[in-house]
Design a protein around this motif. Sequence first.
Motif, PDB file in Angstrom:
ATOM      1  N   PRO A   1      -8.161   4.540 -24.237  1.00 48.69           N
ATOM      2  CA  PRO A   1      -7.972   5.327 -25.507  1.00 48.69           C
ATOM      3  C   PRO A   1      -8.421   6.855 -24.842  1.00 48.69           C
ATOM      4  CG  PRO A   1      -9.963   3.660 -25.606  1.00 48.69           C
ATOM      5  CD  PRO A   1      -9.214   3.309 -24.263  1.00 48.69           C
ATOM      6  N   PRO A   2      -7.504   7.699 -25.530  1.00 42.61           N
ATOM      7  CA  PRO A   2      -7.691   9.146 -25.013  1.00 42.61           C
ATOM      8  C   PRO A   2      -8.676   9.852 -26.023  1.00 42.61           C
ATOM      9  CG  PRO A   2      -6.141   9.014 -26.862  1.00 42.61           C
ATOM     10  CD  PRO A   2      -6.485   7.655 -26.310  1.00 42.61           C
ATOM     11  N   ASN A   3      -9.740   9.104 -26.626  1.00 43.34           N
ATOM     12  CA  ASN A   3     -10.606   9.721 -27.371  1.00 43.34           C
ATOM     13  C   ASN A   3     -11.980   9.808 -26.727  1.00 43.34           C
ATOM     14  OD1 ASN A   3     -10.843   7.101 -27.591  1.00 43.34           O
ATOM     15  ND2 ASN A   3     -11.375   7.278 -29.988  1.00 43.34           N
ATOM     16  N   THR A   4     -12.124  10.202 -25.277  1.00 49.21           N
ATOM     17  CA  THR A   4     -13.382  10.189 -24.730  1.00 49.21           C
ATOM     18  C   THR A   4     -14.287  11.355 -25.250  1.00 49.21           C
ATOM     19  OG1 THR A   4     -12.634  12.114 -23.142  1.00 49.21           O
ATOM     20  CG2 THR A   4     -12.034   9.640 -22.677  1.00 49.21           C
ATOM     21  N   GLU A   5     -15.369  11.288 -25.224  1.00 50.09           N
ATOM     22  CA  GLU A   5     -16.739  12.052 -25.620  1.00 50.09           C
ATOM     23  C   GLU A   5     -16.349  13.737 -24.833  1.00 50.09           C
ATOM     24  OE1 GLU A   5     -19.280  12.040 -27.664  1.00 50.09           O
ATOM     25  OE2 GLU A   5     -18.139  10.371 -28.719  1.00 50.09           O
ATOM     26  N   PHE A   6     -15.961  13.341 -23.650  1.00 52.43           N
ATOM     27  CA  PHE A   6     -15.584  14.392 -22.944  1.00 52.43           C
ATOM     28  C   PHE A   6     -14.621  15.235 -23.285  1.00 52.43           C
ATOM     29  CE2 PHE A   6     -13.565  17.032 -19.546  1.00 52.43           C
ATOM     30  CZ  PHE A   6     -14.702  17.590 -18.963  1.00 52.43           C
ATOM     31  N   ARG A   7     -13.565  14.862 -23.809  1.00 53.05           N
ATOM     32  CA  ARG A   7     -12.642  15.622 -24.243  1.00 53.05           C
ATOM     33  C   ARG A   7     -12.863  16.195 -25.668  1.00 53.05           C
ATOM     34  NH1 ARG A   7      -6.139  13.970 -24.828  1.00 53.05           N
ATOM     35  NH2 ARG A   7      -6.709  13.271 -22.387  1.00 53.05           N
ATOM     36  N   ARG A   8     -13.539  15.190 -26.542  1.00 49.69           N
ATOM     37  CA  ARG A   8     -13.874  15.868 -27.795  1.00 49.69           C
ATOM     38  C   ARG A   8     -14.807  17.073 -27.552  1.00 49.69           C
ATOM     39  NH1 ARG A   8     -17.936  14.624 -31.527  1.00 49.69           N
ATOM     40  NH2 ARG A   8     -18.920  12.886 -30.225  1.00 49.69           N
TER      41      ARG A   8
ATOM     42  N   ILE B   1     -12.089  26.609 -16.502  1.00 51.90           N
ATOM     43  CA  ILE B   1     -11.156  26.406 -15.194  1.00 51.90           C
ATOM     44  C   ILE B   1     -11.175  28.103 -14.481  1.00 51.90           C
ATOM     45  CG2 ILE B   1      -9.205  26.190 -14.155  1.00 51.90           C
ATOM     46  CD1 ILE B   1      -8.687  23.597 -15.953  1.00 51.90           C
ATOM     47  N   GLU B   2     -11.532  27.918 -13.409  1.00 56.28           N
ATOM     48  CA  GLU B   2     -11.185  29.129 -12.797  1.00 56.28           C
ATOM     49  C   GLU B   2     -10.147  29.201 -11.908  1.00 56.28           C
ATOM     50  OE1 GLU B   2     -13.466  31.476  -9.341  1.00 56.28           O
ATOM     51  OE2 GLU B   2     -14.822  31.191 -10.986  1.00 56.28           O
ATOM     52  N   HIS B   3      -9.067  29.924 -12.187  1.00 56.28           N
ATOM     53  CA  HIS B   3      -7.627  29.701 -11.508  1.00 56.28           C
ATOM     54  C   HIS B   3      -7.745  30.590 -10.174  1.00 56.28           C
ATOM     55  CE1 HIS B   3      -5.877  27.336 -14.588  1.00 56.28           C
ATOM     56  NE2 HIS B   3      -6.370  28.035 -15.531  1.00 56.28           N
TER      57      HIS B   3
ATOM     58  N   GLU C   1     -10.753  10.077 -17.686  1.00 55.98           N
ATOM     59  CA  GLU C   1      -9.507  10.707 -18.141  1.00 55.98           C
ATOM     60  C   GLU C   1      -8.345  10.717 -17.132  1.00 55.98           C
ATOM     61  OE1 GLU C   1      -8.772  12.273 -21.062  1.00 55.98           O
ATOM     62  OE2 GLU C   1     -10.349  12.420 -22.100  1.00 55.98           O
ATOM     63  N   VAL C   2      -7.105  10.713 -17.377  1.00 54.58           N
ATOM     64  CA  VAL C   2      -5.961  10.973 -16.464  1.00 54.58           C
ATOM     65  C   VAL C   2      -5.309  12.128 -16.799  1.00 54.58           C
ATOM     66  CG1 VAL C   2      -5.898   8.305 -16.083  1.00 54.58           C
ATOM     67  CG2 VAL C   2      -4.544   9.317 -18.120  1.00 54.58           C
ATOM     68  N   GLU C   3      -5.526  12.810 -17.891  1.00 53.76           N
ATOM     69  CA  GLU C   3      -4.676  14.190 -18.050  1.00 53.76           C
ATOM     70  C   GLU C   3      -5.393  15.351 -17.662  1.00 53.76           C
ATOM     71  OE1 GLU C   3      -3.279  14.918 -22.165  1.00 53.76           O
ATOM     72  OE2 GLU C   3      -3.265  12.773 -22.751  1.00 53.76           O
ATOM     73  N   MET C   4      -4.487  16.115 -17.045  1.00 53.60           N
ATOM     74  CA  MET C   4      -5.241  17.662 -16.833  1.00 53.60           C
ATOM     75  C   MET C   4      -5.460  18.567 -17.907  1.00 53.60           C
ATOM     76  SD  MET C   4      -5.767  17.325 -13.723  1.00 53.60           S
ATOM     77  CE  MET C   4      -5.773  16.242 -12.242  1.00 53.60           C
ATOM     78  N   PRO C   5      -6.332  19.424 -18.244  1.00 51.70           N
ATOM     79  CA  PRO C   5      -7.263  19.587 -17.289  1.00 51.70           C
ATOM     80  C   PRO C   5      -8.565  18.686 -17.172  1.00 51.70           C
ATOM     81  CG  PRO C   5      -7.410  20.917 -19.128  1.00 51.70           C
ATOM     82  CD  PRO C   5      -6.444  20.067 -19.363  1.00 51.70           C
ATOM     83  N   TYR C   6      -8.583  17.594 -18.232  1.00 49.70           N
ATOM     84  CA  TYR C   6      -9.784  16.982 -18.561  1.00 49.70           C
ATOM     85  C   TYR C   6     -10.226  16.157 -17.252  1.00 49.70           C
ATOM     86  CZ  TYR C   6      -7.892  17.883 -23.215  1.00 49.70           C
ATOM     87  OH  TYR C   6      -7.252  18.349 -24.236  1.00 49.70           O
TER      88      TYR C   6
END
Length: 142
Positions: free
Chosen positions: A22-29, A40-42, A73-78
């Motif tokens: 499920p994409p609703n991780t606490e981190f993402r929220r 993120i520092e590019h 998480e598998v999506e960037m930038p998460y």
Amino acid sequence: LKQQRGGKKTFDFPAFMERPNPPNTEFRRFYERGDLPVQIEHGGVHNRIAWKVAIDKLDFHHYLPIFFDGLREVEMPYAFLAEQGVYDMMQVGASKVAPVVPQLIVPIKTALNTRNRSVIAKVLKVLQALVKCDQEENLVGQ
């Protein structure tokens, strides 16, 4: 048991199948709300995390379980922020990690239960670093 090209054997049992992540991780929220002290520092070649607060000033009991939850998480930038954030926190605040370990069990178990190979590999690498992070006191690896 299935036979594939090249003579490799693969398992076709439900126990080895990938489970929904499920994409609703606490981190993402927390990240989408702007509640995490990271951005993120590019850089020219590699991206890095820019911490808005000194890592040693963070409340590890609050933030470390959130970052561990983001390991699935598998999506960037998460995915990048969660993994690099965990490594940074373990490197700088090694002595603060041991008391938080009981709170890390549920996020670790949730990540491993996804059965996603890339997530499992990432979590196992983080667990290796977790065991080695406090070299002086050796409390985490016991």
